[in-house]
Design a protein around this motif. Structure first.
Motif: not given
Length: 648
Positions: A629-641
């Protein structure tokens, strides 16, 4: 006969004086003769039958040229009008111009045409094309023109408007059909090989809702059947991407008759996207030195009279009150400039204060004609990223460049930049009443802007008569899915309104001077931008803009607690997330999320609960497998930012 020299693509060729242009085309080659739709004689667009009387530059225009296509479509509109007159002799003719992607003709009839009627009109048009009827141009004095058109009241009205100008009235005749027209046209009807009548709508005569509602028939035409087929296929694809369809299906907005035309209701998804855009724009503008203001939605007529809007734009405003009865008459604002000028006038200014940049997220109101309304593209109430910048003459070019850089940055961020073109909108010196200022002031303003655009190497086309009433502007144009071009962003140079409003600054030499003003938008109208984004991505928005970025899908009720934990963790990380807790099969939930264009689906079942992972499915890439889950959150955060854009 005497001989003249004709310049054809840089090559001088001799011809007899009075040789028709089509004969010159034929002498060059039958391929050009068959392809030519019109010609340009010293830059003036003419019929191919035009006799060439003097030494000149001659250019032949085909369907691939804008003016050639216009002549082609204009002829198609006359063919349609002739067919309608054959089938319905009592119909009254109105106008039938060529437009960007085809043509239309307005008719005064008792009942509007049905799809079956359009098929009959097409069949009659085919007969007219097959006859290959020659088009002949002739001119009449106004009195004779009125007599010729005595049974066509709309044509007579147009003729009377020209009667006092001392000009002859031009007509085109094709067989048993004659129409008032300036042209140019094709030589004969047989060139229009392929056509299709696409729709029938209502339209007021002269665009005035107080006039009679007419029947407007739209069509498109091509010299080859294959081109028509390709165009119709494009239209079918466009319908799938039309924001008016997608936006309603995906519940971004709706319209309600009881509220009124051009007044869309933004639903939660649409409101979220516009909120995201507004925050992004305001933060970026602040970073670049813009100062946020908030000004009233309305003002007394006195303000608009001072700015010139009352005299030049009143018909496009919503006026509150009656000038003959009320002491004070107000109007909803159609723009923010005269309001923001008051912030400048709040205290005395020095050259040290300049440049002074004011921005505002402005809700504006414009009384557009009902026939012009279209989804979110053209509305009566809209919100815009508006700004006004006061500067010295020495600062003008750099500040204009900075405004353009901001606009380009915004367009690239939402993925629309590759679709834009530029128009240098200038005044029309033949329509002086439309503008304020002297010819000398306009020459200076347009000359300054032209120099800036040349220095910045901006490729543009010129739009005569498209300037604001107070100054020239650079319009950043963009096409919707149907190919219709609209203005999304404008940057305007104004040296007139600061003097009208008494806006001054004390320069280095102690003299009081009026600042230059740059009017600009950075991303344009938010509603129109949302419409274009929906069309660009067919509703599958980039993650940073999506109203719903992730949907958590528990396989069954047993896994709801874990799904809720995952949803909460994603929300805490700033990811827009929902949980589909319905008692439905997982395949159904996945299809629902896919149809609703959600960027990522996180599937939660027994395996995921035991391993502490999530099964990730991408809208664009399909199954991505299991992930912490933490890895996905990092992936999502990077795509958004990083505001990653879909490559579609």
């Amino acid at each position: 006969m005497s001989e003249i020299n004709v310049n054809l693509r840089g090559e001088q060729k001799p011809f007899e004086k009075g040789t028709p242009a089509f004969e010159i085309a034929k002498s060059i080659g039958m391929g050009l003769y068959r392809a030519a739709c019109a010609c340009k004689v010293n830059g003036r667009v003419c019929d191919l039958r035009t006799p060439v009387e003097n030494d000149c530059d001659l250019e032949f225009l085909t369907f691939d040229d804008e003016d050639g296509k216009r002549a082609f479509n204009h002829t198609a509109s006359h063919i349609m009008a002739q067919a309608v007159k054959h089938l319905f002799p009592d119909v009254k003719l109105c106008i039938g111009p060529a437009i960007e992607d085809g043509f239309y003709y307005d008719f005064d009839i008792d009942e509007h045409f049905t799809p079956e009627t359009l098929e009959k009109i097409e069949a009659e048009m085919k007969k007219i094309v097959k006859e290959d009827i020659a088009l002949e141009r002739f001119e009449l004095d106004p009195a004779d023109a009125e007599k010729l058109m005595e049974n066509e009241p709309y044509k007579v009205e147009l003729i009377k408007e020209h009667s006092g100008k001392g000009e002859k009235i031009s007509f085109y005749k094709q067989g048993d059909f004659t129409d008032l027209c300036a042209g140019p046209h094709l030589m004969s009807t047989g060139t229009v090989k392929a056509f299709k009548l696409t729709q029938c709508t209502g339209a007021y005569w002269r665009g005035n809702s107080e006039n009679k509602m007419l029947c407007r028939v739209y069509g498109t035409a091509f010299p080859k059947a294959s081109l028509l087929t390709a165009h119709l296929e494009m239209l079918e694809e466009a319908k799938k991407r039309d924001h008016n369809v997608i936006g309603r299906q995906l519940e971004y907005f709706t319209t309600v008759d009881i509220i009124g035309q051009g007044l869309p209701v933004l639903l939660p998804k649409g409101a979220r996207v516009i909120q995201t855009l507004q925050r992004f724009v305001e933060d970026e503008e602040e970073r670049r030195g813009w100062l946020l203001t908030k000004t009233p939605y309305m003002a007394k007529s006195d303000l608009y009279k001072l700015s010139g809007h009352w005299g030049h734009y009143k018909e496009g405003m919503f006026v509150l009150g009656d000038e003959e009865k009320d002491d004070e008459v107000f109007a909803l604002r159609p723009m923010t400039c005269p309001f923001q000028y008051q912030a400048y006038l709040n205290r005395a200014r020095s050259y040290r204060d300049l440049p002074l940049r004011y921005n505002e997220t402005s809700t504006l109101f414009r009384n557009e004609d009902s026939g012009e309304m279209h989804g979110l593209i053209r509305v009566r109430q809209f919100t815009i990223s508006e700004g006004h910048l006061m500067c010295t003459p020495e600062q003008l070019e750099q500040e204009f460049k900075s405004c353009l850089e901001l606009a380009v940055y915004m367009l690239k961020s939402v993925g629309l930049y590759e679709d834009v073109s530029y128009r240098f909108s200038q005044w029309d010196p033949n329509d002086r009443e439309k503008y304020i200022g002297t010819p000398e002031q306009w020459d200076e303003a347009q000359g300054t802007m032209e120099k800036i655009l040349r220095h910045l190497e901006i490729p543009y086309k010129v739009g005569i008569g498209e300037a604001a009433f107070y100054g020239p502007k650079l319009d950043i144009q963009i096409k919707n899915v149907y190919g219709k071009e609209d203005t999304l962003i404008t940057i305007q140079i104004d040296q007139m309104l600061s003097e009208k409003f008494g806006m001054e600054y004390v320069d280095k030499d102690g003299a009081k001077k009026n600042p230059y003003i740059i009017h600009r938008t950075s991303i344009g109208c938010y509603e129109r931008t949302l419409a274009l984004i929906l069309e660009k991505y067919a509703g599958a928005l980039p993650m940073w803009l999506s109203p719903e970025q992730v949907r958590v899908l528990p396989i069954s009720e047993k896994f709801l607690d874990r799904a809720d934990e995952i949803t909460a963790a994603l929300k805490a990380a700033g990811v827009r997330t929902t949980c589909d807790a319905r008692s439905e099969k997982i395949g159904y939930k996945i299809r629902s999320a896919q149809l609703e264009k959600v960027n990522y689906m996180l599937i939660v079942g027994e395996k995921e609960v035991e391993s502490g992972t999530v099964s990730v499915r991408s809208r664009d890439e399909g199954d991505l497998g299991s992930m912490e889950l933490d890895a996905f959150i990092k992936k999502a955060d990077d795509e958004i930012k990083t505001r990653r854009i879909n490559k579609k």
